[in-house]
Write an enzyme that holds these catalytic residues in place. Structure first.
Site, short mmCIF file in Angstrom:
data_model
loop_
_atom_site.label_atom_id
_atom_site.label_comp_id
_atom_site.label_asym_id
_atom_site.label_seq_id
_atom_site.Cartn_x
_atom_site.Cartn_y
_atom_site.Cartn_z
N HIS A 52 0.74 -0.85 0.37
CA HIS A 52 -0.15 0.43 -0.32
C HIS A 52 1.09 1.00 0.40
O HIS A 52 0.46 2.53 -0.25
CB HIS A 52 -1.12 -0.21 1.80
CG HIS A 52 -0.90 0.99 1.21
ND1 HIS A 52 -2.40 2.12 0.83
CD2 HIS A 52 -1.30 2.16 2.31
CE1 HIS A 52 -3.09 3.02 1.52
NE2 HIS A 52 -1.92 3.48 1.99
N HIS A 76 3.96 7.63 5.64
CA HIS A 76 3.14 8.39 5.68
C HIS A 76 2.09 7.45 6.68
O HIS A 76 1.16 8.35 7.34
CB HIS A 76 1.36 8.80 4.70
CG HIS A 76 1.26 7.30 3.92
ND1 HIS A 76 0.94 6.43 3.06
CD2 HIS A 76 0.10 7.17 4.40
CE1 HIS A 76 0.55 5.76 2.84
NE2 HIS A 76 -0.58 6.23 4.14
N GLU A 80 1.40 6.32 13.09
CA GLU A 80 0.22 5.54 12.97
C GLU A 80 0.44 3.93 12.68
O GLU A 80 -0.39 3.88 14.15
CB GLU A 80 -0.91 6.23 12.33
CG GLU A 80 -2.17 6.23 12.32
CD GLU A 80 -2.86 6.52 13.18
OE1 GLU A 80 -3.86 6.51 13.75
OE2 GLU A 80 -1.67 7.53 14.29
N ASP A 81 0.33 3.13 12.01
CA ASP A 81 0.40 1.83 11.26
C ASP A 81 1.56 1.56 11.59
O ASP A 81 1.47 -0.27 11.56
CB ASP A 81 -0.28 1.35 10.50
CG ASP A 81 -2.06 1.57 10.46
OD1 ASP A 81 -2.18 1.59 11.30
OD2 ASP A 81 -1.92 2.71 9.55
N ASP A 142 -3.19 8.23 -1.19
CA ASP A 142 -3.08 7.40 -0.30
C ASP A 142 -4.84 6.61 -0.41
O ASP A 142 -4.87 5.14 -0.26
CB ASP A 142 -3.24 8.01 1.76
CG ASP A 142 -3.48 6.16 2.55
OD1 ASP A 142 -3.32 5.38 2.61
OD2 ASP A 142 -4.98 6.84 3.17
N ASP A 263 -19.66 12.66 -26.31
CA ASP A 263 -17.64 12.94 -25.24
C ASP A 263 -17.75 11.33 -24.61
O ASP A 263 -16.85 12.07 -24.19
CB ASP A 263 -17.61 14.14 -25.10
CG ASP A 263 -18.73 14.30 -23.53
OD1 ASP A 263 -19.13 13.92 -23.87
OD2 ASP A 263 -18.05 14.84 -22.34
#
Length: 293
Positions: A52, A76, A80-81, A142, A263
């Site tokens: 990811h 990023h 946090e993780d 993300d 279009d």
């Protein structure tokens, strides 16, 4: 299982500028640090979590972000993780990258409460954008990969995440002037937010003959050849097939009358002067019959 990428693959996707050796070194350093921080972690799909992170960085590269922002994209989720600390990010990458990582972490805590809270959520996002728009870009990159793997999320969460993406994230991409990202976010969310309507658009497109990247590429090649033959200079040529969510919205405006949609496929030609423009238009009308009125 998805294949792991390499830092060179991220660097190769950068558009809009040529990365310096320092840029490449920063991205590689962030890649290695993040890989260690997420070691052993898995996503709901069963894939390593680090996939990811790579996908987020690749999205940032495709949208011409600088090496600092790409590095922050790689980092990023490390606080946090992952297994990293705030101090480690500051020590290894400096205050600027830490500021971006911290900003993305804070945005992740803004919860979607449905349409009645839409304006409030948008205001919170705009406050973040005022601080540094790069935080928003990382969050959008993300979110795009999260949508692309939404089938692995619990069904009760899928529609909430998809609606949040269409109502909050996609408009932000539009406001930032990244139309392609807006379309990608909407199309990735569309089948989960409006399942029945998505199936209708799939049927509609399947019934339309000749709508494909391959066919429009052939048209582009033919026109390019004829413009060159007539010595009409080309500044830029680009083409696209209309995004499915955008097509559904347009069909709604025209009371689902497909004959009013012209279009679905579009080819854009840029030339240097007004005179060249009229010459190019004349050439187009020689080979393709204009739509009346």
């Amino acid at each position: 299982m998805e294949m792991m990428g390499k830092p060179e693959e991220i660097i190769a996707l950068i558009e809009g500028y040529t990365p310096t050796d320092a840029d490449k070194a920063l991205i590689t350093k962030a890649y290695d640090f993040s890989k260690r921080a997420h070691e052993g972690q898995l996503r709901a799909s069963g894939d390593p979590y680090f996939i990811h992170v790579i996908a987020t960085a690749k999205n940032l590269a495709r949208y011409s972000m600088d090496a600092t922002t790409i590095a922050a994209g790689l980092l990023h989720d490390t606080i946090e993780d992952g297994k990293a600390t705030e101090q480690e990010i500051k020590n290894e990458f400096g205050e600027d990258i830490f500021f971006l990582v911290e900003g993305v972490t804070k945005l992740g805590k803004v919860k979607y409460r449905g349409r009645e809270r839409h304006a409030e959520s948008l205001r919170k996002f705009f406050v973040a954008m005022a601080a540094d728009f790069r935080v928003l870009i990382i969050k959008l990159a993300d979110r795009l990969h999260n949508l692309q793997t939404l089938e692995f999320v619990r069904p009760e969460k899928q529609r909430r995440i998809a609606l949040e993406s269409i109502e909050i994230y996609a408009p932000l991409a539009h406001r930032l002037g990244i139309g392609k990202l807006k379309g990608e976010l909407e199309d990735a969310a569309f089948p989960f937010a409006f399942t029945k309507e998505y199936a209708e658009i799939e049927t509609f497109l399947n019934e339309k003959k000749g709508i494909s990247e391959q066919n429009i590429a052939v048209v582009k090649s033919s026109l390019e050849r004829e413009l060159n033959r007539q010595h009409i200079p080309i500044v830029k040529m680009s083409y696209r097939i209309k995004h499915k969510y955008s097509l559904w919205k347009k069909l709604q405006r025209y009371k689902h009358d497909p004959d009013k949609i012209y279009d679905i496929m579009a080819l854009r030609v840029s030339v240097p002067t007004i005179e060249d423009c009229y010459r190019a238009l004349g050439l187009v009308h020689m080979f393709w019959r204009p739509v009346p009125d």
